[in-house]
Design a protein around this motif. Structure first.
Motif, PDB file in Angstrom:
ATOM      1  N   VAL A 234     -56.940  -9.126  -2.861  1.00 37.94           N
ATOM      2  CA  VAL A 234     -56.188  -8.696  -2.974  1.00 37.94           C
ATOM      3  C   VAL A 234     -55.542  -9.785  -3.556  1.00 37.94           C
ATOM      4  O   VAL A 234     -54.350 -10.232  -3.621  1.00 37.94           O
ATOM      5  CB  VAL A 234     -55.813  -8.966  -1.860  1.00 37.94           C
ATOM      6  CG1 VAL A 234     -56.567 -10.401  -0.493  1.00 37.94           C
ATOM      7  CG2 VAL A 234     -54.579  -8.618  -1.234  1.00 37.94           C
ATOM      8  N   ALA A 235     -56.361 -10.998  -3.633  1.00 34.37           N
ATOM      9  CA  ALA A 235     -56.367 -12.012  -5.193  1.00 34.37           C
ATOM     10  C   ALA A 235     -55.840 -11.800  -6.371  1.00 34.37           C
ATOM     11  O   ALA A 235     -54.672 -12.632  -6.351  1.00 34.37           O
ATOM     12  CB  ALA A 235     -57.334 -13.056  -4.988  1.00 34.37           C
ATOM     13  N   VAL A 236     -55.981  -9.812  -6.255  1.00 42.38           N
ATOM     14  CA  VAL A 236     -55.575 -10.715  -7.813  1.00 42.38           C
ATOM     15  C   VAL A 236     -53.573 -10.270  -7.707  1.00 42.38           C
ATOM     16  O   VAL A 236     -53.589 -11.213  -9.039  1.00 42.38           O
ATOM     17  CB  VAL A 236     -54.911  -8.955  -8.317  1.00 42.38           C
ATOM     18  CG1 VAL A 236     -54.606  -8.295 -10.067  1.00 42.38           C
ATOM     19  CG2 VAL A 236     -57.271  -8.636  -8.506  1.00 42.38           C
ATOM     20  N   GLY A 237     -52.613 -10.507  -6.934  1.00 41.04           N
ATOM     21  CA  GLY A 237     -51.965 -10.191  -6.391  1.00 41.04           C
ATOM     22  C   GLY A 237     -51.574 -12.207  -6.523  1.00 41.04           C
ATOM     23  O   GLY A 237     -50.383 -11.911  -7.512  1.00 41.04           O
ATOM     24  N   GLU A 238     -51.825 -12.424  -6.320  1.00 39.47           N
ATOM     25  CA  GLU A 238     -52.276 -14.142  -6.091  1.00 39.47           C
ATOM     26  C   GLU A 238     -52.283 -14.331  -7.721  1.00 39.47           C
ATOM     27  O   GLU A 238     -51.474 -15.566  -8.268  1.00 39.47           O
ATOM     28  CB  GLU A 238     -52.828 -14.551  -5.187  1.00 39.47           C
ATOM     29  CG  GLU A 238     -52.514 -14.597  -3.730  1.00 39.47           C
ATOM     30  CD  GLU A 238     -51.255 -14.445  -2.975  1.00 39.47           C
ATOM     31  OE1 GLU A 238     -50.466 -15.599  -3.453  1.00 39.47           O
ATOM     32  OE2 GLU A 238     -51.088 -14.814  -1.913  1.00 39.47           O
ATOM     33  N   ALA A 239     -53.137 -14.071  -8.348  1.00 36.69           N
ATOM     34  CA  ALA A 239     -53.582 -14.127  -9.837  1.00 36.69           C
ATOM     35  C   ALA A 239     -52.283 -14.691 -10.349  1.00 36.69           C
ATOM     36  O   ALA A 239     -51.818 -15.095 -11.283  1.00 36.69           O
ATOM     37  CB  ALA A 239     -54.481 -13.788 -10.573  1.00 36.69           C
ATOM     38  N   VAL A 240     -51.134 -12.876 -10.053  1.00 32.86           N
ATOM     39  CA  VAL A 240     -50.329 -13.227 -11.119  1.00 32.86           C
ATOM     40  C   VAL A 240     -49.279 -13.654 -11.037  1.00 32.86           C
ATOM     41  O   VAL A 240     -48.763 -14.523 -11.883  1.00 32.86           O
ATOM     42  CB  VAL A 240     -49.345 -11.591 -10.173  1.00 32.86           C
ATOM     43  CG1 VAL A 240     -48.167 -11.493 -11.479  1.00 32.86           C
ATOM     44  CG2 VAL A 240     -50.533 -10.427 -11.201  1.00 32.86           C
ATOM     45  N   ASN A 241     -49.098 -14.418  -9.683  1.00 28.40           N
ATOM     46  CA  ASN A 241     -48.098 -15.620  -9.577  1.00 28.40           C
ATOM     47  C   ASN A 241     -48.208 -17.110  -9.515  1.00 28.40           C
ATOM     48  O   ASN A 241     -47.398 -17.509 -10.371  1.00 28.40           O
ATOM     49  CB  ASN A 241     -48.377 -15.240  -8.215  1.00 28.40           C
ATOM     50  CG  ASN A 241     -48.090 -14.482  -7.001  1.00 28.40           C
ATOM     51  OD1 ASN A 241     -46.944 -13.628  -8.038  1.00 28.40           O
ATOM     52  ND2 ASN A 241     -47.847 -14.400  -5.435  1.00 28.40           N
ATOM     53  N   ALA A 242     -50.388 -17.089  -9.816  1.00 23.57           N
ATOM     54  CA  ALA A 242     -50.384 -18.212 -10.367  1.00 23.57           C
ATOM     55  C   ALA A 242     -50.098 -18.397 -12.153  1.00 23.57           C
ATOM     56  O   ALA A 242     -49.462 -19.508 -12.461  1.00 23.57           O
ATOM     57  CB  ALA A 242     -51.658 -18.713  -9.890  1.00 23.57           C
ATOM     58  N   ILE A 243     -50.134 -17.304 -12.505  1.00 30.25           N
ATOM     59  CA  ILE A 243     -49.734 -16.867 -14.022  1.00 30.25           C
ATOM     60  C   ILE A 243     -48.824 -17.311 -14.581  1.00 30.25           C
ATOM     61  O   ILE A 243     -48.706 -17.692 -15.198  1.00 30.25           O
ATOM     62  CB  ILE A 243     -50.439 -16.108 -14.480  1.00 30.25           C
ATOM     63  CG1 ILE A 243     -52.038 -15.826 -14.203  1.00 30.25           C
ATOM     64  CG2 ILE A 243     -50.443 -15.242 -15.851  1.00 30.25           C
ATOM     65  CD1 ILE A 243     -52.259 -14.291 -14.845  1.00 30.25           C
ATOM     66  N   ALA A 244     -47.869 -16.281 -13.448  1.00 27.15           N
ATOM     67  CA  ALA A 244     -46.625 -16.414 -14.140  1.00 27.15           C
ATOM     68  C   ALA A 244     -46.062 -17.995 -13.524  1.00 27.15           C
ATOM     69  O   ALA A 244     -44.909 -18.376 -14.806  1.00 27.15           O
ATOM     70  CB  ALA A 244     -45.360 -15.936 -13.082  1.00 27.15           C
ATOM     71  N   THR A 245     -46.091 -18.648 -12.613  1.00 29.39           N
ATOM     72  CA  THR A 245     -45.369 -19.449 -12.379  1.00 29.39           C
ATOM     73  C   THR A 245     -45.767 -21.134 -13.332  1.00 29.39           C
ATOM     74  O   THR A 245     -44.995 -21.583 -13.529  1.00 29.39           O
ATOM     75  CB  THR A 245     -46.102 -20.276 -10.793  1.00 29.39           C
ATOM     76  OG1 THR A 245     -45.959 -19.643 -10.353  1.00 29.39           O
ATOM     77  CG2 THR A 245     -46.293 -21.764 -10.449  1.00 29.39           C
TER      78      THR A 245
END
Length: 361
Positions: A234-245
């Motif tokens: 599920v952390a893949v979604g949080e990784a997307v947010n970090a990359i975009a941020t």
């Protein structure tokens, strides 16, 4: 909890970067396969008495096919040569408050030679970053990148959803020469660089390793309960947010399969649909190979339709990717299935790598 065993090292087996496989004779006359991390416990030798944590092996848990050496109690290793009672050699504690917590030099802490370049770093400058649910996607993504951009500098960020020691991965050991470096983030450790968070690790990939592309995936041993939210990916979604941020460009490697016997993982796995559809709040580019079997392609399209409101679905040609996958320097395997047994899974990962390569100058 812990299931303790003690025994005597009988033979040493395979060795790879950071790990030693061994056979241990137990007092009851049985033999147990075990794994030691010399950086943590020292290097075992035949005849050594060892203390083992045998729980995962005894339960037959997936990747945990070993008892783990906790200590060589009669021959403790010396203190590391750089050890001190100050923070000069680093103060990052990982696997925190467990008996084998290592204290490491963080890539951006005060004592790091990279402190100056990272102190104010705040922008990835459009760095393409491929995110994947499973560690097994790593070599396939790398194969896709190398198919079109053989000279690209690729950094791998190992997150802490699976194996915490990077040394556990034979795949990673075999790919060392093909990577600009590995950064272990969060509670994971044993990479070329250590980062406190994924955000800091991404910046280190860009500014310390000089990466052209980065790959983010957990270590071996995905944890899942079969429920919508109970899986470490599920952390893949949080990784997307970090990359975009941080101003990077998130590229989703979808977990696609027509070979997995579990309905929740057929077509697009529910892991990908939850991570990208519910957790990722920033848009990503979700890659689909353009020549999947028609029935699988229809299933994939139907599953991804609700995600298209937030993300961009990218169709990627696959000519040459099968050859690139077959030329991988490490074996390809996911859930015990090789390339031919689960071709769509590896093809989807390679297509994500190819798409990242197209974004390079």
């Amino acid at each position: 909890m812990v299931r303790w065993r003690t025994g005597t090292v009988a033979t040493l087996r395979r060795q790879w970067t950071g790990a030693v496989e061994l056979d241990v004779d137990l007092p009851d006359g049985t033999r147990m396969r075990a794994l030691a991390y010399p950086e943590l416990v020292g290097t075992p030798e035949p005849g050594d008495r060892v203390l083992l944590n045998a729980g995962a092996l005894l339960m037959g848990l997936g990747t945990g096919g070993y008892a783990l050496v906790v200590a060589l109690p009669d021959r403790l290793p010396p203190d590391p040569p750089e050890v001190s009672d100050t923070r000069d050699a680093g103060h990052l504690v990982k696997a925190r408050y467990t008996p084998l917590q290592p204290i490491l030099l963080g890539v951006d802490e005060e004592a790091s030679p990279h402190r100056d370049v990272l102190a104010d770093a705040d922008d990835l400058g459009g760095l393409p970053v491929v995110t994947a649910d499973l560690h097994s996607a790593l070599p396939a993504i790398l194969a896709g990148i190398r198919a079109d951009a053989p000279q690209a500098r690729v950094a791998y960020l190992l997150t802490d959803g699976g194996a915490l020691p990077a040394w556990f991965s034979r795949t990673l050991a075999g790919l060392r020469a093909e990577l600009a470096g590995t950064i272990t983030v969060g509670q994971s450790f044993g990479g070329d660089l250590e980062a406190t968070t994924l955000h800091g690790g991404l910046l280190a990939a860009r500014y310390v390793l000089g990466a052209d592309v980065a790959i983010v995936a957990q270590g071996p041993g995905n944890l899942g309960t079969g429920t919508r939210w109970g899986f470490s990916g599920v952390a893949v979604g949080e990784a997307v947010n970090a990359i975009a941020t941080l101003g990077g460009r998130p590229i989703g490697s979808l977990r696609i399969s027509d070979a997995d016997a579990r309905p929740r993982h057929r077509g697009v796995s529910h892991h990908s649909l939850t991570a990208y559809g519910r957790v990722a709040l920033a848009p990503a580019e979700l890659v689909v190979p353009d020549d999947l079997h028609p029935a699988l392609a229809a299933e994939v399209d139907a599953s991804l339709a609700p995600l298209a409101a937030r993300h961009r679905i990218v169709r990627v040609p696959t000519k040459g990717l099968d050859a690139a996958l077959r030329a991988s320097s490490v074996p390809l395997s996911t859930m015990g299935r090789g390339l031919d047994a689960d071709h769509a899974y590896f093809l989807a990962a390679a297509a994500a790598g190819r798409h990242a390569a197209t974004l390079l100058p």
